[in-house]
Design an enzyme around this catalytic site. Structure first.
Site, mmCIF file in Angstrom:
data_model
loop_
_atom_site.group_PDB
_atom_site.id
_atom_site.type_symbol
_atom_site.label_atom_id
_atom_site.label_comp_id
_atom_site.label_asym_id
_atom_site.label_seq_id
_atom_site.Cartn_x
_atom_site.Cartn_y
_atom_site.Cartn_z
ATOM 1 N N PHE A 16 0.830 -1.217 0.000
ATOM 2 C CA PHE A 16 0.000 0.000 0.000
ATOM 3 C C PHE A 16 0.865 1.269 0.000
ATOM 4 O O PHE A 16 0.863 2.041 -0.968
ATOM 5 C CB PHE A 16 -0.942 -0.080 1.211
ATOM 6 N N ILE A 17 1.634 1.472 1.058
ATOM 7 C CA ILE A 17 2.403 2.717 1.162
ATOM 8 C C ILE A 17 3.547 2.725 0.145
ATOM 9 O O ILE A 17 3.803 3.736 -0.524
ATOM 10 C CB ILE A 17 2.949 2.932 2.600
ATOM 11 N N SER A 124 5.951 2.203 13.473
ATOM 12 C CA SER A 124 4.499 2.229 13.696
ATOM 13 C C SER A 124 4.170 2.858 15.043
ATOM 14 O O SER A 124 4.947 2.740 16.010
ATOM 15 C CB SER A 124 3.998 0.778 13.657
ATOM 16 N N TYR A 148 3.838 -7.333 16.966
ATOM 17 C CA TYR A 148 4.140 -6.444 15.835
ATOM 18 C C TYR A 148 4.782 -5.148 16.348
ATOM 19 O O TYR A 148 5.825 -4.706 15.850
ATOM 20 C CB TYR A 148 2.850 -6.160 15.062
ATOM 21 N N LYS A 152 8.617 -3.646 15.739
ATOM 22 C CA LYS A 152 8.912 -2.315 15.190
ATOM 23 C C LYS A 152 9.820 -1.531 16.148
ATOM 24 O O LYS A 152 10.718 -0.802 15.724
ATOM 25 C CB LYS A 152 7.620 -1.543 14.918
HETATM 26 N N1 LIG Z 1 -0.529 1.098 6.556
HETATM 27 C C1 LIG Z 1 -0.417 1.572 7.799
HETATM 28 O O1 LIG Z 1 -1.379 2.143 8.341
HETATM 29 C C2 LIG Z 1 0.869 1.403 8.571
HETATM 30 C C3 LIG Z 1 0.893 1.864 9.892
HETATM 31 C C4 LIG Z 1 2.055 1.710 10.616
HETATM 32 C C5 LIG Z 1 3.182 1.160 10.033
HETATM 33 N N2 LIG Z 1 3.126 0.703 8.754
HETATM 34 C C6 LIG Z 1 4.340 0.097 8.177
HETATM 35 O O2 LIG Z 1 4.592 0.691 6.921
HETATM 36 C C7 LIG Z 1 5.110 -0.276 6.018
HETATM 37 C C8 LIG Z 1 4.219 -0.359 4.786
HETATM 38 O O3 LIG Z 1 2.904 -0.677 5.213
HETATM 39 P P1 LIG Z 1 1.789 -1.114 4.181
HETATM 40 O O4 LIG Z 1 0.479 -0.782 4.784
HETATM 41 O O5 LIG Z 1 2.127 -0.606 2.835
HETATM 42 O O6 LIG Z 1 1.951 -2.696 4.231
HETATM 43 P P2 LIG Z 1 1.750 -3.760 3.082
HETATM 44 O O7 LIG Z 1 1.563 -5.069 3.783
HETATM 45 O O8 LIG Z 1 0.736 -3.305 2.098
HETATM 46 O O9 LIG Z 1 3.172 -3.763 2.348
HETATM 47 C C9 LIG Z 1 4.258 -4.511 2.799
HETATM 48 C C10 LIG Z 1 4.951 -5.067 1.570
HETATM 49 O O10 LIG Z 1 6.119 -5.788 1.993
HETATM 50 C C11 LIG Z 1 6.224 -6.963 1.200
HETATM 51 N N3 LIG Z 1 7.003 -7.944 1.968
HETATM 52 C C12 LIG Z 1 6.633 -8.592 3.098
HETATM 53 N N4 LIG Z 1 7.626 -9.410 3.513
HETATM 54 C C13 LIG Z 1 8.648 -9.237 2.632
HETATM 55 C C14 LIG Z 1 9.939 -9.821 2.524
HETATM 56 N N5 LIG Z 1 10.369 -10.731 3.405
HETATM 57 N N6 LIG Z 1 10.746 -9.437 1.503
HETATM 58 C C15 LIG Z 1 10.302 -8.532 0.576
HETATM 59 N N7 LIG Z 1 9.086 -7.968 0.630
HETATM 60 C C16 LIG Z 1 8.263 -8.318 1.642
HETATM 61 C C17 LIG Z 1 4.774 -7.400 0.951
HETATM 62 O O11 LIG Z 1 4.636 -8.248 -0.170
HETATM 63 C C18 LIG Z 1 4.092 -6.058 0.764
HETATM 64 O O12 LIG Z 1 4.078 -5.669 -0.602
HETATM 65 C C19 LIG Z 1 5.198 -1.582 6.800
HETATM 66 O O13 LIG Z 1 6.486 -1.688 7.330
HETATM 67 C C20 LIG Z 1 4.187 -1.392 7.911
HETATM 68 O O14 LIG Z 1 4.506 -2.180 9.036
HETATM 69 C C21 LIG Z 1 1.984 0.813 8.007
#
Ligand SMILES: NC(=O)c1ccc[n+]([C@@H]2O[C@H](COP(=O)([O-])OP(=O)(O)OC[C@H]3O[C@@H](n4cnc5c(N)ncnc54)[C@H](O)[C@@H]3O)[C@@H](O)[C@H]2O)c1
Length: 318
Positions: A16-17, A124, A148, A152
């Protein structure tokens, strides 16, 4: 961003991000190298950048040094790849640790080998657990209540030690609830999925009293680039939220209003905690981010409208 050079690596680029960040970086003239193992990421998230001459994609794992060796000669690393589900971290803490902690050290080691100047870590708000102070400033104690959140917090600690020991310009961004198109997790997506199946009755997890800080994706990308560009990469953390908060009850009402379904849907709250490890109240103190010039541009109502429009197009809710 020019102080970072031109070639940057984004891990988790198909998520997503990561996909939104990659789009913005490419649009700003950067050469983006994307890495993802597609465990949860989707190729369709990359449809607008995948054919750009400034974008290259490697299918690979952050835990595999062979895969990382393809991502060489980068000036900065945006490390977003993660196991990003709180419930999954409760079911399988070791897997969560492996991806989120060992995966982060692996990326920091890659940064050290490659002499990368900037390392931006996606942390996070869950690192705080149930914060005693709301809005929560960055110097609040870290007392995660989920595996989780613990993973982090550990990732942040390594960013700090790598900064101090090896001079890597690291920063941890404590994202709050980021939402918008392509967000396929969390309360908004969950509610839309349920409404697609049944428009008359809506089950909502928890009491509805959970109160959280929601930030629209474009603002989260703005904040990410602002911190990176500021040069404040000294191993410290920044909250990335809106500074406001909204109850789930209110969110449900905004979502139903946007769909024109208010008063037509019978809402049933399950009561209790939505899932083990779910923090009940979050609100970011964004004074530090504001100090860099950050102003959120998309309010919750408008963001929900953009999210609902995207959902309707992709999933066909009428
Ligand atoms: N979306 C939110 O609200 C939010 C809030 C707090 C923190 N975060 C952090 O921000 C980051 C992005 O979040 P997001 O919502 O886009 O998550 P997401 O799950 O959509 O994206 C994570 C991506 O990492 C890839 N991935 C997972 N394990 C992997 C590995 N071993 N090697 C390579 N790629 C791998 C997945 O395929 C996925 O595309 C993450 O670290 C998440 O923990 C997100």
């Amino acid at each position: 961003m020019r102080r970072l050079g031109y070639r940057v690596l984004v891990t988790g680029v198909a998520g997503f991000i990561g996909s939104h960040l990659a789009e913005r970086l490419v649009a700003s003239g950067f050469e983006v190298v994307g890495l993802d193992n597609f465990s949860s990421g989707l190729m369709e998230n990359l449809s607008s950048v995948k054919n750009s001459k400034n974008f290259s994609l490697f299918k690979g794992d952050i835990l595999n040094d062979g895969d990382l060796s393809k991502a060489k000669d980068v000036d900065a690393i945006f490390h977003l790849a993660a196991q990003s589900s709180v419930p999954k971290s409760t079911e399988d803490p070791c897997r969560d640790f492996e991806i989120n902690v060992r995966g982060t050290i692996n990326m920091l080691e890659h940064a050290r080998r490659e002499d990368v100047k900037a390392f931006i870590f996606a942390s996070s708000s869950t690192v705080y657990g149930e914060a005693k102070i709301l809005p929560t400033p960055e110097d609040h104690p870290l007392q995660p209540i989920s595996n989780y959140g613990a993973s982090k917090a550990a990732g942040e600690a390594y960013c700090s030690s790598y900064c101090s020991l090896y001079g890597i310009g690291a920063v941890s961004l404590r994202y709050y609830n980021i939402f918008g198109p392509r967000c396929r997790r969390g309360v908004m997506f969950d509610l839309m999925q349920k409404l697609r199946k049944d428009k008359e009755r809506l089950e909502v997890l928890g009491t509805g009293g959970q109160e959280k800080d929601y930030l629209y994706i474009d603002d989260a990308v703005d904040a990410t680039l602002l911190v990176t560009e500021s040069g404040s990469l000294k191993g410290e953390a920044f909250n990335v939220g809106s500074g406001g908060s909204c109850t789930v009850r209110n969110l449900v009402s905004l979502l139903l209003g946007e769909l024109g379904l208010d008063r037509k849907v019978k809402i049933a709250y399950t009561g209790g905690v939505s899932w083990p490890g779910d923090v009940q109240r979050t609100q970011a103190d964004i004074t530090k981010l504001r100090g860099l010039g950050f102003v959120p541009k998309v309010n919750l109502e408008t963001g929900i409208k953009f999210f609902v429009d995207w959902y309707k197009k992709g999933y066909g809710l009428r």
